[in-house]
Design a protein around this motif. Structure first.
Motif, PDB file in Angstrom:
ATOM      1  N   TYR A  51      40.972  26.181  33.119  1.00 14.21           N
ATOM      2  CA  TYR A  51      40.636  27.395  33.861  1.00 14.21           C
ATOM      3  C   TYR A  51      40.873  27.197  35.350  1.00 14.21           C
ATOM      4  O   TYR A  51      40.600  26.116  35.891  1.00 14.21           O
ATOM      5  CB  TYR A  51      39.154  27.745  33.674  1.00 14.21           C
ATOM      6  CG  TYR A  51      38.852  28.529  32.423  1.00 14.21           C
ATOM      7  CD1 TYR A  51      38.619  29.899  32.488  1.00 14.21           C
ATOM      8  CD2 TYR A  51      38.798  27.907  31.185  1.00 14.21           C
ATOM      9  CE1 TYR A  51      38.326  30.635  31.345  1.00 14.21           C
ATOM     10  CE2 TYR A  51      38.513  28.630  30.027  1.00 14.21           C
ATOM     11  CZ  TYR A  51      38.285  29.990  30.125  1.00 14.21           C
ATOM     12  OH  TYR A  51      38.004  30.706  28.991  1.00 14.21           O
ATOM     13  N   LEU A  52      41.365  28.238  35.976  1.00 18.64           N
ATOM     14  CA  LEU A  52      41.387  28.348  37.424  1.00 18.64           C
ATOM     15  C   LEU A  52      40.440  29.494  37.730  1.00 18.64           C
ATOM     16  O   LEU A  52      40.740  30.662  37.427  1.00 18.64           O
ATOM     17  CB  LEU A  52      42.796  28.641  37.940  1.00 18.64           C
ATOM     18  CG  LEU A  52      42.922  28.842  39.452  1.00 18.64           C
ATOM     19  CD1 LEU A  52      42.482  27.577  40.206  1.00 18.64           C
ATOM     20  CD2 LEU A  52      44.358  29.204  39.824  1.00 18.64           C
ATOM     21  N   GLY A  53      39.270  29.163  38.245  1.00 16.55           N
ATOM     22  CA  GLY A  53      38.217  30.177  38.381  1.00 16.55           C
ATOM     23  C   GLY A  53      37.833  30.677  37.004  1.00 16.55           C
ATOM     24  O   GLY A  53      37.437  29.885  36.143  1.00 16.55           O
ATOM     25  N   ASP A  54      38.012  31.970  36.763  1.00 12.89           N
ATOM     26  CA  ASP A  54      37.679  32.553  35.458  1.00 12.89           C
ATOM     27  C   ASP A  54      38.909  32.845  34.611  1.00 12.89           C
ATOM     28  O   ASP A  54      38.799  33.512  33.581  1.00 12.89           O
ATOM     29  CB  ASP A  54      36.882  33.849  35.656  1.00 12.89           C
ATOM     30  CG  ASP A  54      35.492  33.583  36.210  1.00 12.89           C
ATOM     31  OD1 ASP A  54      34.901  32.539  35.856  1.00 12.89           O
ATOM     32  OD2 ASP A  54      35.000  34.408  37.000  1.00 12.89           O
ATOM     33  N   ASP A  55      40.069  32.367  35.038  1.00  9.58           N
ATOM     34  CA  ASP A  55      41.314  32.643  34.324  1.00  9.58           C
ATOM     35  C   ASP A  55      41.806  31.427  33.545  1.00  9.58           C
ATOM     36  O   ASP A  55      41.845  30.308  34.083  1.00  9.58           O
ATOM     37  CB  ASP A  55      42.418  33.062  35.306  1.00  9.58           C
ATOM     38  CG  ASP A  55      42.080  34.340  36.041  1.00  9.58           C
ATOM     39  OD1 ASP A  55      41.476  35.248  35.415  1.00  9.58           O
ATOM     40  OD2 ASP A  55      42.412  34.434  37.242  1.00  9.58           O
TER      41      ASP A  55
END
Length: 149
Positions: A51-55
Motif C-alpha cells: 500500500y501507498l497510503g490507502d491505495d
C-alpha cells in the motif's frame, strides 16, 4: 511516503489482481491472480498487498520452504509494483519491510529469491539489501540468498 504491507483479504484481492506491469516484465513476473490462487492450496504462503497510503500499489508473496524440507529458509515467490508506481522507491521500501517481517519469524535464517534469465535488473535491486548470487543457470534463472541469522 507511507508504504505498508497488509494482508490480502476479501476486501482488497480484486485490487491486487488488477495491478499491472510493463509488457517487458510479463515474461518475468507471474500473474497475481495465479499466485493468490496457488496460496489456497498451501496455507503457509503469505500474501501481502503493498500500500501507498490507502491505495494498493503492489504485491509480495513469500513462504517457508516446507516442501523442500528447509524450514529455516523463506522464499520470495512473487514481487511486483504496479507500472504507474514504478521508479518511485516503493519497491525498495516494500522489500525492506518484507525482509524485516520475515526476519522476525524465529525459524527464518535465510531468504531466497529467484529471477529469470534476462531480468538482470533484479540482481542490482536485491544486491542493495545484501542478497548474493548462489546459483546461476541460463535456463532456470539466478538464485540469490540473504543470510538472516
Amino acid at each position: 511516503m507511507k508504504v505498508s504491507l497488509r494482508n490480502v483479504t476479501k476486501g482488497n484481492w480484486v485490487d491486487v489482481i488488477h495491478l499491472e506491469i510493463t509488457k517487458q516484465q510479463e515474461d518475468y513476473v507471474a500473474l497475481n491472480s495465479e499466485s493468490i490462487a496457488e496460496s489456497c492450496f498451501y496455507p503457509h504462503y503469505v500474501n501481502r498487498a503493498i500500500y501507498l497510503g490507502d491505495d494498493v500499489v503492489g504485491f509480495i508473496q513469500y513462504y517457508q520452504e516446507l516442501e523442500e524440507d528447509l524450514p529455516d529458509e523463506f522464499y520470495i515467490a512473487q514481487f511486483m509494483v504496479d507500472v504507474k508506481y514504478q521508479g518511485q522507491g516503493i519497491g525498495k521500501i516494500a522489500t525492506e519491510l518484507v525482509i524485516k517481517e520475515m526476519s522476525a519469524i524465529p525459524e527464518c535464517k535465510k531468504i531466497t529469491i529467484l529471477y529469470m534469465p534476462g531480468h538482470h535488473v533484479m540482481r542490482k535491486f536485491y544486491s542493495q539489501f545484501g542478497f548474493v548470487v548462489t546459483e546461476e543457470d541460463d535456463e532456470h534463472g539466478v538464485v540469490m540468498e540473504l543470510d538472516i541469522k
